[in-house]
Design a protein around this motif. Structure first.
Motif, PDB file in Angstrom:
ATOM      1  N   LEU A  69       0.848  -1.188   0.000  1.00 42.84           N
ATOM      2  CA  LEU A  69       0.000   0.000   0.000  1.00 42.84           C
ATOM      3  C   LEU A  69       0.886   1.241   0.000  1.00 42.84           C
ATOM      4  O   LEU A  69       1.829   1.331   0.784  1.00 42.84           O
ATOM      5  CB  LEU A  69      -0.884  -0.005   1.254  1.00 42.84           C
ATOM      6  N   LEU A  70       0.582   2.164  -0.931  1.00 44.23           N
ATOM      7  CA  LEU A  70       1.376   3.385  -1.029  1.00 44.23           C
ATOM      8  C   LEU A  70       0.526   4.562  -0.567  1.00 44.23           C
ATOM      9  O   LEU A  70      -0.590   4.763  -1.044  1.00 44.23           O
ATOM     10  CB  LEU A  70       1.816   3.580  -2.487  1.00 44.23           C
ATOM     11  N   LEU A  71       1.045   5.327   0.398  1.00 45.84           N
ATOM     12  CA  LEU A  71       0.327   6.496   0.895  1.00 45.84           C
ATOM     13  C   LEU A  71       0.996   7.756   0.356  1.00 45.84           C
ATOM     14  O   LEU A  71       2.183   7.963   0.568  1.00 45.84           O
ATOM     15  CB  LEU A  71       0.351   6.547   2.427  1.00 45.84           C
ATOM     16  N   LEU A  72       0.239   8.599  -0.349  1.00 45.05           N
ATOM     17  CA  LEU A  72       0.803   9.834  -0.890  1.00 45.05           C
ATOM     18  C   LEU A  72       0.137  11.015  -0.200  1.00 45.05           C
ATOM     19  O   LEU A  72      -1.078  11.191  -0.292  1.00 45.05           O
ATOM     20  CB  LEU A  72       0.563   9.916  -2.402  1.00 45.05           C
ATOM     21  N   ASP A  73       0.946  11.822   0.506  1.00 48.90           N
ATOM     22  CA  ASP A  73       0.393  12.962   1.232  1.00 48.90           C
ATOM     23  C   ASP A  73       0.552  14.223   0.383  1.00 48.90           C
ATOM     24  O   ASP A  73       1.649  14.757   0.262  1.00 48.90           O
ATOM     25  CB  ASP A  73       1.124  13.120   2.572  1.00 48.90           C
ATOM     26  N   GLU A  74      -0.516  14.670  -0.219  1.00 54.99           N
ATOM     27  CA  GLU A  74      -0.541  15.848  -1.103  1.00 54.99           C
ATOM     28  C   GLU A  74       0.581  15.823  -2.144  1.00 54.99           C
ATOM     29  O   GLU A  74       1.458  16.690  -2.149  1.00 54.99           O
ATOM     30  CB  GLU A  74      -0.461  17.125  -0.273  1.00 54.99           C
ATOM     31  N   PRO A  75       0.553  14.842  -3.035  1.00 54.66           N
ATOM     32  CA  PRO A  75       1.638  14.735  -4.018  1.00 54.66           C
ATOM     33  C   PRO A  75       1.692  15.915  -4.974  1.00 54.66           C
ATOM     34  O   PRO A  75       2.753  16.223  -5.504  1.00 54.66           O
ATOM     35  CB  PRO A  75       1.320  13.439  -4.761  1.00 54.66           C
ATOM     36  N   ALA A  76       0.568  16.611  -5.202  1.00 55.35           N
ATOM     37  CA  ALA A  76       0.570  17.698  -6.191  1.00 55.35           C
ATOM     38  C   ALA A  76       0.746  19.065  -5.550  1.00 55.35           C
ATOM     39  O   ALA A  76       0.695  20.076  -6.256  1.00 55.35           O
ATOM     40  CB  ALA A  76      -0.728  17.674  -6.997  1.00 55.35           C
ATOM     41  N   ALA A  77       0.981  19.117  -4.240  1.00 56.13           N
ATOM     42  CA  ALA A  77       1.107  20.417  -3.576  1.00 56.13           C
ATOM     43  C   ALA A  77       2.240  21.216  -4.195  1.00 56.13           C
ATOM     44  O   ALA A  77       3.347  20.718  -4.354  1.00 56.13           O
ATOM     45  CB  ALA A  77       1.365  20.223  -2.085  1.00 56.13           C
ATOM     46  N   GLY A  78       1.962  22.449  -4.565  1.00 56.98           N
ATOM     47  CA  GLY A  78       2.988  23.336  -5.098  1.00 56.98           C
ATOM     48  C   GLY A  78       3.337  23.094  -6.550  1.00 56.98           C
ATOM     49  O   GLY A  78       4.308  23.641  -7.051  1.00 56.98           O
ATOM     50  N   MET A  79       2.577  22.227  -7.233  1.00 53.49           N
ATOM     51  CA  MET A  79       2.896  21.961  -8.639  1.00 53.49           C
ATOM     52  C   MET A  79       2.039  22.827  -9.550  1.00 53.49           C
ATOM     53  O   MET A  79       0.898  23.160  -9.211  1.00 53.49           O
ATOM     54  CB  MET A  79       2.630  20.488  -8.961  1.00 53.49           C
ATOM     55  N   ASN A  80       2.576  23.152 -10.728  1.00 49.93           N
ATOM     56  CA  ASN A  80       1.770  23.888 -11.705  1.00 49.93           C
ATOM     57  C   ASN A  80       0.899  22.897 -12.478  1.00 49.93           C
ATOM     58  O   ASN A  80       1.097  21.685 -12.370  1.00 49.93           O
ATOM     59  CB  ASN A  80       2.668  24.720 -12.625  1.00 49.93           C
ATOM     60  N   PRO A  81      -0.108  23.382 -13.244  1.00 45.56           N
ATOM     61  CA  PRO A  81      -1.051  22.465 -13.910  1.00 45.56           C
ATOM     62  C   PRO A  81      -0.368  21.413 -14.793  1.00 45.56           C
ATOM     63  O   PRO A  81      -0.798  20.253 -14.820  1.00 45.56           O
ATOM     64  CB  PRO A  81      -1.912  23.398 -14.751  1.00 45.56           C
ATOM     65  N   ASN A  82       0.722  21.809 -15.485  1.00 43.59           N
ATOM     66  CA  ASN A  82       1.420  20.838 -16.331  1.00 43.59           C
ATOM     67  C   ASN A  82       2.029  19.725 -15.507  1.00 43.59           C
ATOM     68  O   ASN A  82       1.907  18.544 -15.828  1.00 43.59           O
ATOM     69  CB  ASN A  82       2.540  21.532 -17.117  1.00 43.59           C
ATOM     70  N   GLU A  83       2.707  20.126 -14.402  1.00 35.97           N
ATOM     71  CA  GLU A  83       3.344  19.132 -13.543  1.00 35.97           C
ATOM     72  C   GLU A  83       2.289  18.217 -12.918  1.00 35.97           C
ATOM     73  O   GLU A  83       2.488  17.023 -12.787  1.00 35.97           O
ATOM     74  CB  GLU A  83       4.149  19.836 -12.435  1.00 35.97           C
ATOM     75  N   THR A  84       1.134  18.802 -12.540  1.00 33.26           N
ATOM     76  CA  THR A  84       0.062  18.007 -11.949  1.00 33.26           C
ATOM     77  C   THR A  84      -0.440  16.961 -12.942  1.00 33.26           C
ATOM     78  O   THR A  84      -0.648  15.802 -12.594  1.00 33.26           O
ATOM     79  CB  THR A  84      -1.098  18.921 -11.510  1.00 33.26           C
ATOM     80  N   GLN A  85      -0.603  17.400 -14.195  1.00 27.09           N
ATOM     81  CA  GLN A  85      -1.064  16.466 -15.229  1.00 27.09           C
ATOM     82  C   GLN A  85      -0.076  15.301 -15.377  1.00 27.09           C
ATOM     83  O   GLN A  85      -0.461  14.139 -15.406  1.00 27.09           O
ATOM     84  CB  GLN A  85      -1.202  17.210 -16.564  1.00 27.09           C
ATOM     85  N   GLU A  86       1.205  15.660 -15.390  1.00 26.84           N
ATOM     86  CA  GLU A  86       2.254  14.639 -15.528  1.00 26.84           C
ATOM     87  C   GLU A  86       2.221  13.686 -14.342  1.00 26.84           C
ATOM     88  O   GLU A  86       2.341  12.472 -14.486  1.00 26.84           O
ATOM     89  CB  GLU A  86       3.599  15.364 -15.598  1.00 26.84           C
ATOM     90  N   LEU A  87       1.996  14.269 -13.140  1.00 26.44           N
ATOM     91  CA  LEU A  87       1.940  13.466 -11.924  1.00 26.44           C
ATOM     92  C   LEU A  87       0.759  12.498 -11.966  1.00 26.44           C
ATOM     93  O   LEU A  87       0.871  11.337 -11.576  1.00 26.44           O
ATOM     94  CB  LEU A  87       1.832  14.379 -10.704  1.00 26.44           C
ATOM     95  N   MET A  88      -0.379  12.977 -12.476  1.00 27.84           N
ATOM     96  CA  MET A  88      -1.560  12.107 -12.577  1.00 27.84           C
ATOM     97  C   MET A  88      -1.252  10.892 -13.442  1.00 27.84           C
ATOM     98  O   MET A  88      -1.602   9.764 -13.106  1.00 27.84           O
ATOM     99  CB  MET A  88      -2.741  12.890 -13.169  1.00 27.84           C
ATOM    100  N   ASP A  89      -0.593  11.149 -14.575  1.00 28.89           N
ATOM    101  CA  ASP A  89      -0.226  10.038 -15.461  1.00 28.89           C
ATOM    102  C   ASP A  89       0.695   9.063 -14.733  1.00 28.89           C
ATOM    103  O   ASP A  89       0.544   7.847 -14.849  1.00 28.89           O
ATOM    104  CB  ASP A  89       0.473  10.574 -16.723  1.00 28.89           C
ATOM    105  N   THR A  90       1.672   9.628 -13.973  1.00 26.98           N
ATOM    106  CA  THR A  90       2.618   8.764 -13.269  1.00 26.98           C
ATOM    107  C   THR A  90       1.903   7.900 -12.227  1.00 26.98           C
ATOM    108  O   THR A  90       2.172   6.709 -12.102  1.00 26.98           O
ATOM    109  CB  THR A  90       3.703   9.606 -12.564  1.00 26.98           C
ATOM    110  N   ILE A  91       0.982   8.508 -11.479  1.00 29.99           N
ATOM    111  CA  ILE A  91       0.266   7.740 -10.444  1.00 29.99           C
ATOM    112  C   ILE A  91      -0.552   6.617 -11.085  1.00 29.99           C
ATOM    113  O   ILE A  91      -0.552   5.484 -10.618  1.00 29.99           O
ATOM    114  CB  ILE A  91      -0.637   8.687  -9.603  1.00 29.99           C
ATOM    115  N   LYS A  92      -1.221   6.957 -12.179  1.00 29.71           N
ATOM    116  CA  LYS A  92      -1.975   5.938 -12.923  1.00 29.71           C
ATOM    117  C   LYS A  92      -1.052   4.792 -13.361  1.00 29.71           C
ATOM    118  O   LYS A  92      -1.393   3.615 -13.259  1.00 29.71           O
ATOM    119  CB  LYS A  92      -2.609   6.585 -14.176  1.00 29.71           C
TER     120      LYS A  92
END
Lengths: 361, 253
Positions: free
Chosen positions: B173-196
């Motif tokens: 089980l992986l717990l992510l505490d606010e992984p997108a905090a402080g990221m811009n929309p592009n970085e957030t999009q990239e992060l979403m893909d990575t988490i998926k």
């Protein structure tokens, strides 16, 4: 030469760094040993060789705790003291053994006894952090020194006798007995087995142990605890275990240094000047001045800071004057706008790597 | 059987009930979101799950095994890994070494082997380096990983490195505490893909805390909403986000 160069460039940064440390030390050893056997060293310099090795070993041992583990210990002279007296004790009770094997065993005993002390003290102490740890290690160093100053040990045909008050309280046969540790008079007549060559070998071994440990799985765990213990815990690093590992290994190596120190003196006394608080602070200064965490820096700083006061002894009366002038000059050179501008345009970095200088702009 | 089962979890700090009557069930392979206003107790739930705090009441079961009140090291070995809200990397270590610390308990050789440089040292170190690079490649962090210090990475890359380090411990089980905090929309999009990608290719069950609603509605399959330490709503993402109570808690009346 070309092959060496290509090999050198394929090494990663840490092994290249280690290579420079080992290589530099080896060159220094060969040069000094050459000068020593050619009889070209002054009496003063000859007398300094073993202490220099001892201080260098202490500096890298303390650097393991302060730099790599990130905990402040200001009682490392205590571990050196334990190593010195336990090894001197061994050498004194075995007067008939051949010199070299006895000395090697004495060094090992010094290391092991200091290591046991380090381990036992580490168990409660390493639960503390920062200032508290510093205070407890400071107290340990002072307590060890004072206990040894009050310790009397003698031997006669009935066996060993101990006392913490006086020679007469030991209950030893006054005629046939042999006093080994004589309270404030310390240990006299330890064989002076510590040569420059043996001291350098011990320094090399200590260096190999510390560098190899640092660049391993355990070393990474130790540095992870230093950088962020909450994160280290979250990835399953046993904090106490790795703190204790680093602390104990550091104590063992301090014990080696103590054994060398003891076998370089005719009389070993636990005076404040030798094993007290000032000594621990001096080791700490070596580590800080060498750049906390840099093993090579610690060695260089220990050598420079030991040599300078010795070499400048002839002009001792002008010491305070020179300190003041040096301080003022350093301030001026470092902060005046003109000298800063001069340093920018004439830096060594730019001189050596002309491209690097341009990139900065 | 569910991978994570939490029953009636509660912790009090003095008179404050930071988390109370908290129930949560996560099935294997799910991507679960934990949301709520500031101070709702989300990070406290993470700290309870990872053993930083001991609960006053309740049971936490991982894969059917009771892990309530265990220490952080033991819980990590049982298979829970986490990242932190305020990034906690090993700053003075290289990017590669950060991941290798994560691999620490999955590879082993003795202290003596490291000091004497025995064959087991070289063999194990090589395996660790290879696996670390494989992981770093997933996050596109493998370039100069051995020479770059973690503190010199850009912010978004530091967040990713923290996830890579957590994955290196081999969690269930992986717990992510606010992984997108402080990221811009592009970085957030990239992060979403990575988490998926992690969920799919590592077969990972993920529980994440997040404020970014785009990320939450975009990838979370189920949600739990916390407010004042209590569960406000729980269920499928769409239904929860449409719940008037949830909208009230977030936007006010």
């Amino acid at each position: 030469m070309g092959r060496i160069k290509t090999y050198f460039s394929t090494m990663d940064r840490t092994s290249r760094d280690d290579f420079i440390t080992y290589g530099g030390l080896l060159v220094v050893f060969i040069v000094m040993q050459g000068l020593l056997s050619a009889g070209m060293l002054s009496n003063q310099m000859r007398g300094l060789l073993v202490p220099l090795c001892v201080y260098a070993i202490m500096a890298i041992a303390l650097n393991l705790v302060v730099g790599t583990l990130g905990e402040l210990s200001i009682g490392h002279a205590g571990f050196m003291c334990v190593g010195a007296f336990s090894s001197a004790f061994f050498s004194k009770i075995n007067p008939d053994m051949p010199d070299l094997p006895r000395f090697i065993i004495a060094i090992i005993i010094g290391g092991v006894v200091a290591g046991i002390f380090g381990f036992l003290i580490g168990i409660p102490v390493l639960r503390l952090n920062g200032d508290y740890l510093a205070i407890v290690t400071l107290a340990f160093g002072e307590i060890i020194k004072n206990i040894i100053n009050a310790l009397y040990v003698g031997v006669d045909e009935k066996g060993y006798h101990f006392s913490l008050s006086s020679v007469n309280d030991m209950g030893m046969d006054p005629l046939n007995g042999n006093i080994i540790i004589n309270g404030p008079q310390g240990v006299t007549g330890t064989p002076r087995s510590a040569t420059f060559a043996i001291s350098m070998v011990v320094l090399f071994i200590s260096l190999i142990v510390i560098l190899n440990l640092t660049h391993s799985r355990d070393g990474r765990a130790i540095m992870a605890v230093r950088d962020n213990y909450i994160a280290a815990e979250s990835v399953g690093i046993n904090i106490t275990r790795y703190k204790l590992t680093a602390f104990t290994i550091s104590a063992v190596i301090s014990g080696f240094a103590g054994a060398l120190y003891a076998h370089n003196l005719a009389t070993l006394v636990a005076t404040p000047a030798r094993f007290g608080y000032n000594m621990s602070i001096m080791f700490l200064v070596f580590v800080v001045l060498g750049g906390i965490g840099s093993t090579r820096g610690a060695i260089v700083a220990s050598v420079v800071l030991t040599l300078i006061p010795e070499l400048l002894r002839p002009i001792q009366s002008y010491r305070m004057l020179i300190y003041a002038i040096v301080l003022i000059v350093i301030m001026l050179v470092n902060w005046s706008p003109k000298s800063r501008a001069f340093m920018e345009t004439h830096s060594l970095k730019r001189f050596l790597f002309k491209k690097g200088g341009k990139e900065d702009k | 059987m569910a991978l994570l089962e939490i029953n009636n979890l509660a912790i009090h700090f003095g008179g404050l009930r930071a988390v109370d009557e908290f129930d949560l069930t996560i099935e294997k392979g799910e991507l679960y979101g934990l949301i709520g206003p500031n101070g709702a107790g989300k990070t406290t739930v993470f700290n309870l799950l990872t053993g930083v705090y001991k609960p006053n009441e309740g049971i936490i079961r991982l894969d059917g095994k009771d892990i309530t009140g265990k220490k952080p090291i033991q819980i990590n070995r049982e298979g829970i890994a986490r990242t932190f809200q305020n990034i906690r990397l090993f700053k003075q270590l290289s990017v590669l070494d950060n991941v290798k610390v994560g691999l620490h308990n999955r590879y082993g050789y003795s202290t003596a082997a490291s000091i004497l440089r025995l064959p087991s040292y070289f063999r194990t170190e090589k395996e660790m380096t290879e696996e670390a690079y494989e992981l770093l490649k997933v996050f596109d962090l493998d370039k100069n990983a051995a020479t770059t210090l973690a503190s010199n990475l850009p912010y978004g890359a530091q967040r990713k490195l923290e996830i890579a380090r957590a994955l290196a411990t081999g969690p269930k089980l992986l717990l992510l505490d606010e992984p997108a905090a402080g990221m811009n929309p592009n970085e957030t999009q990239e992060l979403m893909d990575t988490i998926k990608y992690i969920q799919k290719n590592f077969n990972m069950t993920i529980l994440l805390i997040e404020h970014d609603m785009k990320l939450v509605s975009g990838i979370c399959e189920k949600l739990t909403v916390l407010n004042f330490g209590r569960i406000l709503a729980q269920g499928e993402t769409k239904a929860v986000l449409a719940d008037p109570e949830v909208i009230k808690a977030y936007l006010g009346e």
